[in-house]
Design a protein around this motif. Structure first.
Motif, PDB file in Angstrom:
ATOM      1  N   VAL A   1       0.849  -1.187   0.000  1.00  0.00           N
ATOM      2  CA  VAL A   1       0.000   0.000   0.000  1.00  0.00           C
ATOM      3  C   VAL A   1       0.889   1.243   0.000  1.00  0.00           C
ATOM      4  CG1 VAL A   1      -1.820   1.265   1.204  1.00  0.00           C
ATOM      5  CG2 VAL A   1      -1.824  -1.224   1.223  1.00  0.00           C
ATOM      6  N   SER A   2       0.574   2.166  -0.883  1.00  0.00           N
ATOM      7  CA  SER A   2       1.272   3.452  -0.952  1.00  0.00           C
ATOM      8  C   SER A   2       0.239   4.565  -0.958  1.00  0.00           C
ATOM      9  CB  SER A   2       2.146   3.532  -2.205  1.00  0.00           C
ATOM     10  OG  SER A   2       1.369   3.343  -3.369  1.00  0.00           O
ATOM     11  N   CYS A   3       0.673   5.786  -0.656  1.00  0.00           N
ATOM     12  CA  CYS A   3      -0.247   6.906  -0.583  1.00  0.00           C
ATOM     13  C   CYS A   3       0.395   8.160  -1.157  1.00  0.00           C
ATOM     14  CB  CYS A   3      -0.712   7.151   0.852  1.00  0.00           C
ATOM     15  SG  CYS A   3       0.609   7.642   1.977  1.00  0.00           S
ATOM     16  N   GLU A   4      -0.449   9.063  -1.627  1.00  0.00           N
ATOM     17  CA  GLU A   4      -0.009  10.352  -2.128  1.00  0.00           C
ATOM     18  C   GLU A   4      -1.152  11.346  -1.983  1.00  0.00           C
ATOM     19  OE1 GLU A   4       0.950  10.258  -6.217  1.00  0.00           O
ATOM     20  OE2 GLU A   4      -0.971   9.408  -6.850  1.00  0.00           O
ATOM     21  N   VAL A   5      -0.799  12.637  -2.003  1.00  0.00           N
ATOM     22  CA  VAL A   5      -1.787  13.694  -1.870  1.00  0.00           C
ATOM     23  C   VAL A   5      -2.249  14.118  -3.264  1.00  0.00           C
ATOM     24  CG1 VAL A   5      -2.249  16.009  -1.001  1.00  0.00           C
ATOM     25  CG2 VAL A   5      -0.758  14.475   0.282  1.00  0.00           C
ATOM     26  N   THR A   6      -3.543  14.018  -3.515  1.00  0.00           N
ATOM     27  CA  THR A   6      -4.113  14.375  -4.812  1.00  0.00           C
ATOM     28  C   THR A   6      -5.377  15.202  -4.607  1.00  0.00           C
ATOM     29  OG1 THR A   6      -5.428  12.335  -4.893  1.00  0.00           O
ATOM     30  CG2 THR A   6      -3.230  12.287  -5.918  1.00  0.00           C
ATOM     31  N   GLN A   7      -5.970  15.628  -5.718  1.00  0.00           N
ATOM     32  CA  GLN A   7      -7.245  16.325  -5.662  1.00  0.00           C
ATOM     33  C   GLN A   7      -8.381  15.321  -5.594  1.00  0.00           C
ATOM     34  OE1 GLN A   7      -7.497  18.954  -9.001  1.00  0.00           O
ATOM     35  NE2 GLN A   7      -6.067  20.457  -8.140  1.00  0.00           N
ATOM     36  N   PRO A   8      -9.425  15.616  -4.851  1.00  0.00           N
ATOM     37  CA  PRO A   8     -10.542  14.666  -4.754  1.00  0.00           C
ATOM     38  C   PRO A   8     -11.401  14.698  -6.012  1.00  0.00           C
ATOM     39  CG  PRO A   8     -11.044  16.641  -3.512  1.00  0.00           C
ATOM     40  CD  PRO A   8      -9.631  16.812  -4.012  1.00  0.00           C
ATOM     41  N   LYS A   9     -12.287  13.720  -6.100  1.00  0.00           N
ATOM     42  CA  LYS A   9     -13.242  13.697  -7.196  1.00  0.00           C
ATOM     43  C   LYS A   9     -14.299  14.768  -6.975  1.00  0.00           C
ATOM     44  CE  LYS A   9     -12.672   8.730  -7.996  1.00  0.00           C
ATOM     45  NZ  LYS A   9     -13.353   7.412  -8.063  1.00  0.00           N
ATOM     46  N   GLN A  10     -14.838  15.256  -8.070  1.00  0.00           N
ATOM     47  CA  GLN A  10     -15.815  16.336  -7.968  1.00  0.00           C
ATOM     48  C   GLN A  10     -17.104  15.881  -7.305  1.00  0.00           C
ATOM     49  OE1 GLN A  10     -16.363  17.987 -11.861  1.00  0.00           O
ATOM     50  NE2 GLN A  10     -14.288  18.851 -11.974  1.00  0.00           N
ATOM     51  N   ILE A  11     -17.464  14.619  -7.515  1.00  0.00           N
ATOM     52  CA  ILE A  11     -18.701  14.132  -6.903  1.00  0.00           C
ATOM     53  C   ILE A  11     -18.494  13.749  -5.442  1.00  0.00           C
ATOM     54  CG2 ILE A  11     -19.672  13.359  -9.087  1.00  0.00           C
ATOM     55  CD1 ILE A  11     -18.703  10.558  -8.417  1.00  0.00           C
ATOM     56  N   ARG A  12     -17.235  13.569  -5.015  1.00  0.00           N
ATOM     57  CA  ARG A  12     -16.912  13.239  -3.626  1.00  0.00           C
ATOM     58  C   ARG A  12     -15.813  14.190  -3.140  1.00  0.00           C
ATOM     59  NH1 ARG A  12     -20.888   9.641  -1.829  1.00  0.00           N
ATOM     60  NH2 ARG A  12     -21.283   8.107  -3.470  1.00  0.00           N
ATOM     61  N   PRO A  13     -16.130  15.445  -2.874  1.00  0.00           N
ATOM     62  CA  PRO A  13     -15.067  16.419  -2.551  1.00  0.00           C
ATOM     63  C   PRO A  13     -14.446  16.237  -1.180  1.00  0.00           C
ATOM     64  CG  PRO A  13     -17.221  17.447  -2.361  1.00  0.00           C
ATOM     65  CD  PRO A  13     -17.453  16.065  -2.898  1.00  0.00           C
ATOM     66  N   ASN A  14     -15.125  15.518  -0.288  1.00  0.00           N
ATOM     67  CA  ASN A  14     -14.601  15.344   1.069  1.00  0.00           C
ATOM     68  C   ASN A  14     -14.173  13.915   1.361  1.00  0.00           C
ATOM     69  OD1 ASN A  14     -17.220  14.360   0.971  1.00  0.00           O
ATOM     70  ND2 ASN A  14     -17.636  14.863   3.129  1.00  0.00           N
ATOM     71  N   GLU A  15     -13.939  13.105   0.328  1.00  0.00           N
ATOM     72  CA  GLU A  15     -13.535  11.711   0.514  1.00  0.00           C
ATOM     73  C   GLU A  15     -12.231  11.450  -0.211  1.00  0.00           C
ATOM     74  OE1 GLU A  15     -16.553   9.047  -0.703  1.00  0.00           O
ATOM     75  OE2 GLU A  15     -17.962   9.593   0.902  1.00  0.00           O
ATOM     76  N   GLY A  16     -11.452  10.548   0.380  1.00  0.00           N
ATOM     77  CA  GLY A  16     -10.212  10.116  -0.256  1.00  0.00           C
ATOM     78  C   GLY A  16     -10.488   9.129  -1.381  1.00  0.00           C
ATOM     79  N   ILE A  17      -9.399   8.608  -1.952  1.00  0.00           N
ATOM     80  CA  ILE A  17      -9.505   7.722  -3.109  1.00  0.00           C
ATOM     81  C   ILE A  17      -8.804   6.409  -2.786  1.00  0.00           C
ATOM     82  CG2 ILE A  17      -8.991   7.438  -5.569  1.00  0.00           C
ATOM     83  CD1 ILE A  17      -8.932  10.483  -5.783  1.00  0.00           C
TER      84      ILE A  17
END
Length: 374
Positions: free
Chosen positions: A59-75
């Motif tokens: 598992v790896s992680c990075e900071v990105t922009q959220p989806k427009q339909i889910r602006p307050n949820e991660g991916i």
């Protein structure tokens, strides 16, 4: 779903022993292979072994922009790869039906079931969120790849810890592990995919190996319906159904599904408890500054696995009194007897019996007097 060609003898033999209540490796119908979980040096890295099936998850992680339909949820993104290391029928950089099928089931089980708290991955609404990526590498494919990959995915997500983040004004500071303790992933529940092989529409095998999977699905691919197929049941520790997928022939009885769900519920609770204990044990070792890596997995048994005598064949023959004899001294093992033993060929008629000797015979052969007249 399989690029393996099996002979009719293999299919007939396996169907026959399964209908008689036996399996090739000596297990019973509802018995699974041994499960082993090993962790790497980084958080979210693990190797899961289910018998000879081995899967690596990272598992790896990075900071990105959220989806427009889910602006307050991660991916959450899951990627499964099967290389020629797993089995010779796979090719490099080429997706097969099995890899696509594996990706689809894992995404359904872990993304659609909402087992991860994606809102906890939000840093700044509509601006920055954490994106988790789970990479699945199949090291060896010996059947039940879906269950082994699901255990590896769950273990790596539960074991993973992301860096802590501090927001000061418009800037976001990502701290290292030396500055602040990492934050574990929040899981609402722990789903596990259990695979069952269906034979003759009424026999259910838990944790099928590669040959059992190939036989129960090959009849459907060839257009001959024999009531065989694979049933995948995704269930969490609360006995809640998260996934149900059937590959192969149709199920004619609801008892098969009920039996599979009951077996998956018991198996899931046992596996989840094992995963939690393994993670707690790993955290204890890390707090004691014990060095942890995959080198502990490689032992002398793994290096000399090909030289082991995996299969023992015991021969039973008849003596002159026509009674079954179990000869332990003459038991033959594969790759252990450089020269074949000598066995006698006797006649069933004592008056016309003649004893012959030849090399390479594997059992007693009875010659009747009628064959001599012919």
């Amino acid at each position: 779903m399989r690029d393996v060609f099996l002979s009719n003898c293999e299919k007939t033999f396996l169907n026959r022993i399964v209908s008689e209540g036996h399996r090739l490796d000596g297990r019973i119908y509802n018995e699974s292979r041994p499960l082993n979980i090993s962790f790497g040096s980084e958080y979210g890295s693990c190797i899961v072994s289910l018998g000879e099936t081995k899967v690596l998850a990272q598992v790896s992680c990075e900071v990105t922009q959220p989806k427009q339909i889910r602006p307050n949820e991660g991916i959450l993104y899951i990627n499964a790869e099967i290389s020629p290391m797993a089995a010779p029928q796979f090719e490099v950089n080429r997706q097969t039906d099995l890899s696509v099928y594996l990706n689809r089931l894992l995404e359904k089980c872990y993304k659609d079931s909402k087992c991860i708290d994606l809102e906890s991955l939000c840093i700044v609404v509509e601006e920055k969120v954490w994106s988790l990526r789970v990479d699945i590498k199949v090291l060896n494919h010996d059947g039940n790849l879906i269950e082994c990959a699901s255990i590896a995915t769950l273990t790596s997500l539960a074991h993973f810890k992301r860096p802590d983040v501090t927001r000061s004004g418009d800037s976001v500071v990502i701290h290292t592990m030396a500055e602040k303790d990492p934050i574990p992933t929040v899981l609402f529940h722990y789903p596990i995919c259990s695979t069952f092989a269906i034979f003759n529409s009424d026999i259910l095998l838990s944790d099928p190996n590669f040959l059992e999977e190939s036989v129960c699905t090959s009849s459907t691919e060839e257009g001959v319906s024999t009531g065989g197929g694979l049933l995948v049941v995704g269930m969490n520790q609360y006995k809640e159904l998260c996934l149900l997928d059937l590959t192969g022939a149709a199920i004619y009885s609801s008892n098969i599904v009920h039996k599979a769900i009951t077996g998956a519920a018991a198996k899931c609770k046992e596996i989840v408890d094992m995963v939690k204990k393994a993670i707690v044990s790993d955290d204890t070792l890390r707090q004691k500054r014990v060095k942890i890596n995959f080198s502990d997995v490689i032992t002398q048994d793994h290096l000399l696995s090909l030289s082991k005598k995996d299969l023992n064949i015991k021969l039973k023959h008849y003596n002159t009194d026509e009674k079954m004899v179990d000869d332990d001294e003459d038991a033959m093992t594969i790759d252990s007897d450089p020269e074949p033993s000598k066995y006698d060929v006797v006649s069933s008629n004592p008056q016309t019996a003649e004893t012959l000797s030849r090399k390479g015979a594997s059992q007693w052969i009875e010659i009747s007097s009628d064959s001599e007249e012919d």
